[in-house]
Enzyme design. Structure first.
Site, PDB file in Angstrom:
ATOM      1  N   GLU A  45      11.971  12.987  -0.180  1.00 18.47           N
ATOM      2  CA  GLU A  45      10.930  12.524  -0.844  1.00 18.47           C
ATOM      3  C   GLU A  45       9.543  12.934  -0.413  1.00 18.47           C
ATOM      4  O   GLU A  45       8.715  13.188  -1.183  1.00 18.47           O
ATOM      5  CB  GLU A  45      11.010  10.937  -0.507  1.00 18.47           C
ATOM      6  CG  GLU A  45       9.520  10.221  -1.109  1.00 18.47           C
ATOM      7  CD  GLU A  45       9.533  10.036  -2.535  1.00 18.47           C
ATOM      8  OE1 GLU A  45      10.620  10.295  -3.277  1.00 18.47           O
ATOM      9  OE2 GLU A  45       8.383   9.929  -2.896  1.00 18.47           O
ATOM     10  N   TYR A  57       8.782  15.917   0.643  1.00 18.95           N
ATOM     11  CA  TYR A  57       8.609  17.247   0.080  1.00 18.95           C
ATOM     12  C   TYR A  57       8.427  17.121  -1.495  1.00 18.95           C
ATOM     13  O   TYR A  57       8.019  17.824  -2.136  1.00 18.95           O
ATOM     14  CB  TYR A  57       9.745  18.105   0.506  1.00 18.95           C
ATOM     15  CG  TYR A  57       9.860  18.246   1.886  1.00 18.95           C
ATOM     16  CD1 TYR A  57       8.782  19.452   2.451  1.00 18.95           C
ATOM     17  CD2 TYR A  57      10.654  17.672   2.918  1.00 18.95           C
ATOM     18  CE1 TYR A  57       8.501  19.436   3.838  1.00 18.95           C
ATOM     19  CE2 TYR A  57      10.393  18.131   4.035  1.00 18.95           C
ATOM     20  CZ  TYR A  57       9.532  18.675   4.534  1.00 18.95           C
ATOM     21  OH  TYR A  57       9.358  19.171   6.034  1.00 18.95           O
ATOM     22  N   HIS A  67      13.348  11.736   3.473  1.00 21.44           N
ATOM     23  CA  HIS A  67      12.670  12.915   3.925  1.00 21.44           C
ATOM     24  C   HIS A  67      12.547  13.962   2.993  1.00 21.44           C
ATOM     25  O   HIS A  67      11.406  14.373   2.632  1.00 21.44           O
ATOM     26  CB  HIS A  67      13.359  13.542   5.014  1.00 21.44           C
ATOM     27  CG  HIS A  67      12.577  14.569   5.686  1.00 21.44           C
ATOM     28  ND1 HIS A  67      11.280  14.147   6.162  1.00 21.44           N
ATOM     29  CD2 HIS A  67      12.571  15.966   5.569  1.00 21.44           C
ATOM     30  CE1 HIS A  67      10.828  15.102   6.711  1.00 21.44           C
ATOM     31  NE2 HIS A  67      11.205  16.386   6.127  1.00 21.44           N
ATOM     32  N   LYS A 118       3.876  29.699   3.811  1.00 18.63           N
ATOM     33  CA  LYS A 118       2.971  29.466   2.826  1.00 18.63           C
ATOM     34  C   LYS A 118       1.339  29.492   3.247  1.00 18.63           C
ATOM     35  O   LYS A 118       0.412  30.047   2.524  1.00 18.63           O
ATOM     36  CB  LYS A 118       3.145  28.250   2.262  1.00 18.63           C
ATOM     37  CG  LYS A 118       4.528  28.092   1.429  1.00 18.63           C
ATOM     38  CD  LYS A 118       5.015  26.588   0.820  1.00 18.63           C
ATOM     39  CE  LYS A 118       5.727  27.003  -0.436  1.00 18.63           C
ATOM     40  NZ  LYS A 118       5.268  27.513  -1.314  1.00 18.63           N
ATOM     41  N   SER A 122      -1.364  26.936  -5.010  1.00 18.95           N
ATOM     42  CA  SER A 122      -1.027  28.458  -5.301  1.00 18.95           C
ATOM     43  C   SER A 122      -1.765  28.969  -6.593  1.00 18.95           C
ATOM     44  O   SER A 122      -1.517  30.010  -6.946  1.00 18.95           O
ATOM     45  CB  SER A 122       0.350  28.603  -5.297  1.00 18.95           C
ATOM     46  OG  SER A 122       0.937  28.132  -4.054  1.00 18.95           O
ATOM     47  N   TRP A 167       6.735   0.063   3.981  1.00 14.88           N
ATOM     48  CA  TRP A 167       7.485   0.610   2.786  1.00 14.88           C
ATOM     49  C   TRP A 167       8.590   1.530   3.013  1.00 14.88           C
ATOM     50  O   TRP A 167       9.486   1.642   2.060  1.00 14.88           O
ATOM     51  CB  TRP A 167       6.348   1.823   2.330  1.00 14.88           C
ATOM     52  CG  TRP A 167       6.526   3.011   3.206  1.00 14.88           C
ATOM     53  CD1 TRP A 167       6.177   3.369   4.210  1.00 14.88           C
ATOM     54  CD2 TRP A 167       7.266   4.116   2.488  1.00 14.88           C
ATOM     55  NE1 TRP A 167       6.336   4.724   4.463  1.00 14.88           N
ATOM     56  CE2 TRP A 167       7.084   5.242   3.622  1.00 14.88           C
ATOM     57  CE3 TRP A 167       8.119   4.425   1.496  1.00 14.88           C
ATOM     58  CZ2 TRP A 167       7.752   6.617   3.304  1.00 14.88           C
ATOM     59  CZ3 TRP A 167       8.776   5.550   1.371  1.00 14.88           C
ATOM     60  CH2 TRP A 167       8.328   6.799   2.359  1.00 14.88           C
ATOM     61  N   HIS A 202      14.890  12.967  12.024  1.00 19.19           N
ATOM     62  CA  HIS A 202      14.017  12.930  12.877  1.00 19.19           C
ATOM     63  C   HIS A 202      12.867  11.590  12.773  1.00 19.19           C
ATOM     64  O   HIS A 202      11.936  11.639  13.474  1.00 19.19           O
ATOM     65  CB  HIS A 202      13.217  14.391  12.783  1.00 19.19           C
ATOM     66  CG  HIS A 202      12.489  14.589  11.403  1.00 19.19           C
ATOM     67  ND1 HIS A 202      12.406  15.725  10.715  1.00 19.19           N
ATOM     68  CD2 HIS A 202      12.174  13.602  10.615  1.00 19.19           C
ATOM     69  CE1 HIS A 202      11.974  15.492   9.845  1.00 19.19           C
ATOM     70  NE2 HIS A 202      11.605  14.250   9.480  1.00 19.19           N
ATOM     71  N   HIS A 203      13.325  10.914  11.642  1.00 18.30           N
ATOM     72  CA  HIS A 203      12.513   9.761  11.733  1.00 18.30           C
ATOM     73  C   HIS A 203      13.141   8.629  12.582  1.00 18.30           C
ATOM     74  O   HIS A 203      12.483   7.442  12.483  1.00 18.30           O
ATOM     75  CB  HIS A 203      12.530   9.137   9.873  1.00 18.30           C
ATOM     76  CG  HIS A 203      11.843  10.092   9.266  1.00 18.30           C
ATOM     77  ND1 HIS A 203      10.434  10.038   8.979  1.00 18.30           N
ATOM     78  CD2 HIS A 203      12.507  11.136   8.614  1.00 18.30           C
ATOM     79  CE1 HIS A 203      10.242  11.031   8.153  1.00 18.30           C
ATOM     80  NE2 HIS A 203      11.315  11.841   7.833  1.00 18.30           N
ATOM     81  N   ARG A 222       1.659   0.481  14.962  1.00 18.29           N
ATOM     82  CA  ARG A 222       1.247   0.245  13.378  1.00 18.29           C
ATOM     83  C   ARG A 222       1.783  -0.994  12.692  1.00 18.29           C
ATOM     84  O   ARG A 222       2.489  -1.628  13.490  1.00 18.29           O
ATOM     85  CB  ARG A 222       1.759   1.747  12.435  1.00 18.29           C
ATOM     86  CG  ARG A 222       3.195   1.686  12.724  1.00 18.29           C
ATOM     87  CD  ARG A 222       3.825   2.797  11.985  1.00 18.29           C
ATOM     88  NE  ARG A 222       3.706   3.103  10.570  1.00 18.29           N
ATOM     89  CZ  ARG A 222       4.607   3.757   9.756  1.00 18.29           C
ATOM     90  NH1 ARG A 222       5.752   4.104  10.324  1.00 18.29           N
ATOM     91  NH2 ARG A 222       4.443   3.592   8.462  1.00 18.29           N
ATOM     92  N   ASP A 255       6.850  22.098 -26.352  1.00 19.87           N
ATOM     93  CA  ASP A 255       6.800  20.772 -25.874  1.00 19.87           C
ATOM     94  C   ASP A 255       8.013  20.743 -24.542  1.00 19.87           C
ATOM     95  O   ASP A 255       8.361  21.489 -24.121  1.00 19.87           O
ATOM     96  CB  ASP A 255       7.067  19.720 -26.744  1.00 19.87           C
ATOM     97  CG  ASP A 255       6.255  18.376 -26.578  1.00 19.87           C
ATOM     98  OD1 ASP A 255       6.514  17.672 -25.421  1.00 19.87           O
ATOM     99  OD2 ASP A 255       5.477  18.056 -27.203  1.00 19.87           O
ATOM    100  N   SER A 282      13.489   6.195 -13.803  1.00 26.95           N
ATOM    101  CA  SER A 282      12.364   6.921 -14.633  1.00 26.95           C
ATOM    102  C   SER A 282      12.219   8.296 -14.012  1.00 26.95           C
ATOM    103  O   SER A 282      12.011   9.236 -14.505  1.00 26.95           O
ATOM    104  CB  SER A 282      11.209   5.903 -14.400  1.00 26.95           C
ATOM    105  OG  SER A 282       9.853   7.051 -14.438  1.00 26.95           O
ATOM    106  N   SER A 283      12.229   8.294 -12.687  1.00 27.63           N
ATOM    107  CA  SER A 283      12.030   9.671 -11.896  1.00 27.63           C
ATOM    108  C   SER A 283      13.134  10.607 -12.176  1.00 27.63           C
ATOM    109  O   SER A 283      13.043  11.619 -12.288  1.00 27.63           O
ATOM    110  CB  SER A 283      12.182   9.424 -10.291  1.00 27.63           C
ATOM    111  OG  SER A 283      10.962   8.927  -9.852  1.00 27.63           O
ATOM    112  N   HIS A 313       0.818  -1.084  -0.020  1.00 29.77           N
ATOM    113  CA  HIS A 313      -0.117   0.200  -0.060  1.00 29.77           C
ATOM    114  C   HIS A 313       0.825   1.368   0.110  1.00 29.77           C
ATOM    115  O   HIS A 313       0.650   2.214  -0.923  1.00 29.77           O
ATOM    116  CB  HIS A 313      -0.872  -0.046   1.071  1.00 29.77           C
ATOM    117  CG  HIS A 313      -1.614   1.344   1.459  1.00 29.77           C
ATOM    118  ND1 HIS A 313      -2.452   1.747   0.589  1.00 29.77           N
ATOM    119  CD2 HIS A 313      -1.472   2.132   2.499  1.00 29.77           C
ATOM    120  CE1 HIS A 313      -2.971   3.154   1.057  1.00 29.77           C
ATOM    121  NE2 HIS A 313      -2.234   3.267   2.214  1.00 29.77           N
ATOM    122  N   THR A 342       7.117  26.735   5.985  1.00 30.17           N
ATOM    123  CA  THR A 342       5.803  26.296   5.828  1.00 30.17           C
ATOM    124  C   THR A 342       4.513  27.093   6.387  1.00 30.17           C
ATOM    125  O   THR A 342       3.331  27.347   5.864  1.00 30.17           O
ATOM    126  CB  THR A 342       5.326  24.901   6.261  1.00 30.17           C
ATOM    127  OG1 THR A 342       6.472  24.103   6.233  1.00 30.17           O
ATOM    128  CG2 THR A 342       4.396  24.069   5.989  1.00 30.17           C
TER     129      THR A 342
END
Lengths: 324, 544
Positions: free
Chosen positions: B246, B248, B244, B322, B259, B132, B293-294, B441, B96, B160-161, B67, B319
């Site tokens: 990722e 963002y 991390h 924003k 925006s 994950w 921090h993870h 979890r 293009d 690809s990315s 998932h 943040t």
């Protein structure tokens, strides 16, 4: 510039075949490494990929020769190459970062010591417990010649440290003798590899200058020398790996030193192979007269890549060999 | 250059057109969204009651793993790449994308990567069962054989990315119409430029992480094995150095979408354009220096805990800028509440909520209580679902009329919004309580004290799934039978080059680049040649 039309190619079958080749290679590689697997599917993917790459680059070169590539499109290629090299830098950063973390932190903690001495050098309780409970007898050391596994399990250990490492030979002597022992550097292979690779960066630069001046013969000569130097480098690296495996007991399995040594130098070697291949193709194109003194992107891209590979080597030479 | 799309299936297989590729990305992403959503339904169905009813724990953990992987890499990321493909060339006046064939390659890798990834579920030993985040040694020493397929799938989706982002960077840096300076670019383009930079910087690190796993599993190296002198925690450092940024990568394009939409329906220019750009850049920079921090519970030295705690809290500042700007844009605006706007307002509220729980989690001492509980799950679903997915949905409603020349059903859109909004909160709000009460979890079963809120959460999840079916129906209905729209400017308050081109957008947008002139008032006016009446708009608020 705004008057020139940006070339948007017609639809093309190449990308989806390329993606198919990548998919087959990925699936094939996975089924290959699994125990009892074989390389058949991977090789099919690789063959397909080789065909696609050949066709794709031929097409781009052809379009370029037809004058379809406007200066703006060429700038897209330049950006593409530079950001690709940046992504390669980050790939190596992951492995250099791993080496740094293991050397500075992990090694100290397993050995029950404080890692970085800021205020006082009392090891944390966790580090002491690491050593006392999990890996008693292991002492902080780099290169890791006796793994934690060996410290605990002795001869039963799965990960056995190497008999000899690749570091600067001078470290075996006290500082007062370094000068008189300088001759020990002569048979030290990494030094020669450094000389070869640095020279090749210079020769590729000479080739570039010659090309810009329209001096075709000098260009071809220096490019040829660069490719040869790349090839020599690879030969010496094969010799080094042979030495490591056969005489030093230094393998991928010999603990974290062997791990970081082979992964860093191995990926670098893979990139040298790729770079040499790129330059070789540019040499063939040069012999066919593809470049002019103002249009030479293919060669320039390959030479940037070569300089990048060279800079990575300098990092390796300092971190893995001299202070290894 | 052909004037229209090619006939038949090869239009999609061989295309080099940014709009076709954008469409492919969006449909692929939606298919993955439903797949990942199906996995989520399996999870919530099992968690409806305590005890093991529907699936075995071994399969349950594969479901949570898949998932996460499918939603992050298959649904959210490709959705925003699809939007980037569609909108960036139109927004900056480019014919293009910079490298059209590579663009197509970037897309077609994904179906192969996900076919490989999902096929692992049917392999001997099952699919990835390590979460994950695939922490070693769960993903190395104790992993099923299929982990090798997972590793190579990650490799090619990373390729690809990287190609996709290099393409976006080259497009934005090289393909802007004359006069489209950086500080006149729409914010969606800005956020994507910075996102693409993040992607090029961290996807190779992910490749490095899985390569280290591959070597540890098959070739006897000891990166993540302390016996050889390595460390399993090393994996977490390498992974989160990717992971991390990722998050963002996922949320910055969402910021860009919001925006664009909020000014349109507030009928006011975006408040604080340049501060939005700087805040985005600041968030991107900070994302590289907060990864651990993870890992507050992993046994870092106290100096590390403190550094990563304070650095993380710093992110709240840009943040906050924003969120302040979005609210100030709406302040005293002539707001109307069309579906895209509803989703964006919900985004601002719920994302801020998720941001605050993030702030709670950033407190190292408190995190020891929250770590690996449903509180974390609730937190990141507030930012991933109410953040990324809501804004993606808003973007589809907002630009769909421009894409296909037909208007969606507003009532159905609003019904979908309210259903999604309410169901989302029913699903994830209780998970905060569960987490604070200590429910961990990734388990198939739980203590009886957690039963009530889990049941509520599961009901919400199925409602939320239903809202997505309604979304699919509304989009398909619009494309096939929607009311035709003729105006170039579909929304009254919309500004930007994409609203100058005819509706539906022609297959090739700008054969000649648009022209910018300066009006008497000193404002930029854009016009496109060969287009409908001369339409002008101010380029980007704050630019003049």
């Amino acid at each position: 510039m705004s008057e020139e039309k940006y070339y948007v190619p017609e639809q093309s079958a190449l990308p989806i075949f390329c993606a198919t080749a990548m998919g087959v290679m990925a699936f094939g590689a996975a089924s290959w490494v699994i125990e009892g697997g074989d390389a058949k599917i991977f090789l099919v993917g690789l063959a397909l990929m080789t065909i696609v790459m050949y066709k794709w680059w031929s097409l781009v070169i052809e379009e370029n020769m037809q004058g379809l590539a406007s200066p703006q499109l060429k700038h897209s290629y330049v950006l593409g190459m530079l950001w690709f090299i940046f992504s390669e830098v980050m790939f190596f950063a992951a492995f250099f970062g791993a080496l740094f973390y293991v050397r500075v932190f992990v090694n100290a903690w397993i050995g029950g010591e404080a890692s970085v001495v800021l205020f006082d050098n009392t090891p944390t309780d966790a580090a002491t417990a690491n050593n006392d409970i999990l890996w008693p007898g292991y002492e902080r050391q780099w290169p890791v010649m006796e793994t934690p596994d060996q410290a605990v399990n002795g001869e039963e250990a799965i990960f056995k440290g190497p008999d000899k490492n690749m570091s600067l030979p001078l470290w075996e002597y006290p500082a007062s003798q370094w000068f008189s022992k300088l001759y020990t550097l002569l048979p030290w292979l990494p030094l020669w590899n450094t000389v070869i690779l640095l020279s090749s960066s210079v020769t590729v630069h000479f080739a570039h200058t010659a090309l810009k001046e329209g001096n075709r013969n000098v260009f071809l000569r220096y490019l040829g020398i660069t490719v040869m130097l790349g090839f020599f480098f690879l030969c010496l690296q094969v010799a080094e790996y042979y030495e490591a495996y056969v005489h030093y007991g230094l393998t991928l399995q010999s603990g974290i030193y062997g791990t970081t040594f082979f992964m860093l130098t191995g990926f670098h070697g893979a990139h040298v192979t790729l770079g040499t291949g790129m330059l070789l193709i540019q040499l063939i194109r040069g012999l066919k007269g593809h470049f002019s003194h103002e249009d030479q992107f293919g060669f320039e891209a390959a030479s940037w890549y070569w300089h990048f590979v060279d800079v990575v080597w300098l990092g390796l030479f300092i971190v893995v060999y001299i202070f290894g | 250059m052909a004037h229209g799309p090619a006939e038949g299936i090869t239009r999609w297989l061989y295309t080099t057109n940014h709009k076709d590729i954008g469409t492919l990305y969006l449909w692929f992403s939606f298919a993955m969204f439903l797949t990942g959503g199906f996995f989520a339904m399996v999870i919530r169905a099992e968690l409806f009651q305590p005890g093991v009813q529907l699936v075995q724990p071994e399969f349950f953990i594969q479901m949570t793993t898949m998932h996460g992987l499918v939603m992050v890499f298959g649904a959210i990321m490709p959705a925003f790449v699809g939007l980037a493909n569609w909108m960036i060339p139109m927004m900056i006046g480019a014919p293009d994308m910079a490298l059209p064939r590579m663009n197509n390659l970037s897309f077609w890798i994904l179906p192969f990567a996900f076919a490989i990834l999902i096929s692992t579920l049917f392999m001997e030993g099952g699919g990835p069962n390590f979460g994950w985040t695939f922490y070693a040694p769960l993903s190395t020493t104790y992993a099923p054989d299929s982990v090798n397929y997972f590793i190579f799938a990650v490799h090619i989706m990373g390729a690809s990315s990287i190609m996709g982002s290099i393409n976006i960077i080259a497009t934005v840096m090289n393909m802007r119409a004359p006069g489209m300076t950086y500080m006149k670019m729409p914010l969606f383009v800005w956020t994507w430029l910075i996102t693409a930079f993040l992607l090029v910087a961290v996807m190779p690190v992910l490749a490095g992480a899985v390569t280290m796993m591959l070597m540890d599993i098959n070739f006897g190296t000891s990166f993540f094995n302390a016996a050889g002198g390595g460390d399993p925690v090393l994996f977490q450092h390498v992974f989160w150095f990717f992971g991390h940024p990722e998050v963002y990568i996922i949320i910055l394009p969402a910021f860009g979408v919001v925006s664009q939409i909020i000014p349109t329906f507030s009928r006011k220019p975006l408040f604080g354009y340049s501060s939005m750009v700087y805040a985005t850049a600041a968030i991107a920079f900070l994302s590289f220096v907060v990864w651990a921090h993870h890992m507050f519970t992993v046994g870092m030295p106290i100096a590390g805990e403190l550094y990563f705690m304070y650095a993380t809290m710093l992110i709240a500042v840009p943040t906050g800028v924003k969120v302040f700007n979005w609210i100030t844009t709406m302040y005293r605006g002539a707001i109307t509440y069309e579906t895209p706007m509803l989703f964006c307002i919900a985004f601002v509220i719920l994302f801020t909520f998720g941001g605050f729980t993030g702030l709670m989690l950033s407190v190292a001492a408190a995190d020891i209580q929250y770590h690996d509980t449903y509180f974390v799950v609730a937190h990141f679903h507030y930012v991933m679902v109410a953040g990324a997915v809501f804004s993606g949905t808003a973007a589809v409603y907002y630009w769909l009329p421009k894409w296909c020349g037909r208007m969606y059903d507003e009532t159905m859109g609003k019904v979908q919004f309210w259903l999604a909004f309410i169901a989302f909160n029913i699903t994830f709000m209780p998970q905060h309580f569960l987490g604070l009460a200590g429910m961990p979890r990734r388990y198939a079963d739980y203590g009886l004290q957690f039963a009530d809120w889990n049941m509520v959460s599961s009901v919400g999840a199925f409602l939320y799934g239903g809202a997505q079916i309604l979304f699919l129906y509304n989009v398909v209905r619009t494309i096939m039978y929607g009311e035709p729209v003729k105006e170039a400017k579909v929304w009254e308050g919309a500004e930007g080059l994409e609203w100058l081109v005819p509706t539906p957008a022609p297959y090739h947008t700008f054969i000649r680049p648009p022209v910018v002139t300066s009006s008497a008032a000193g404002e930029d006016e854009w016009s496109i040649s060969g287009a409908t009446p001369h339409v002008a708009f101010k380029a980007a608020p704050g630019a003049g």
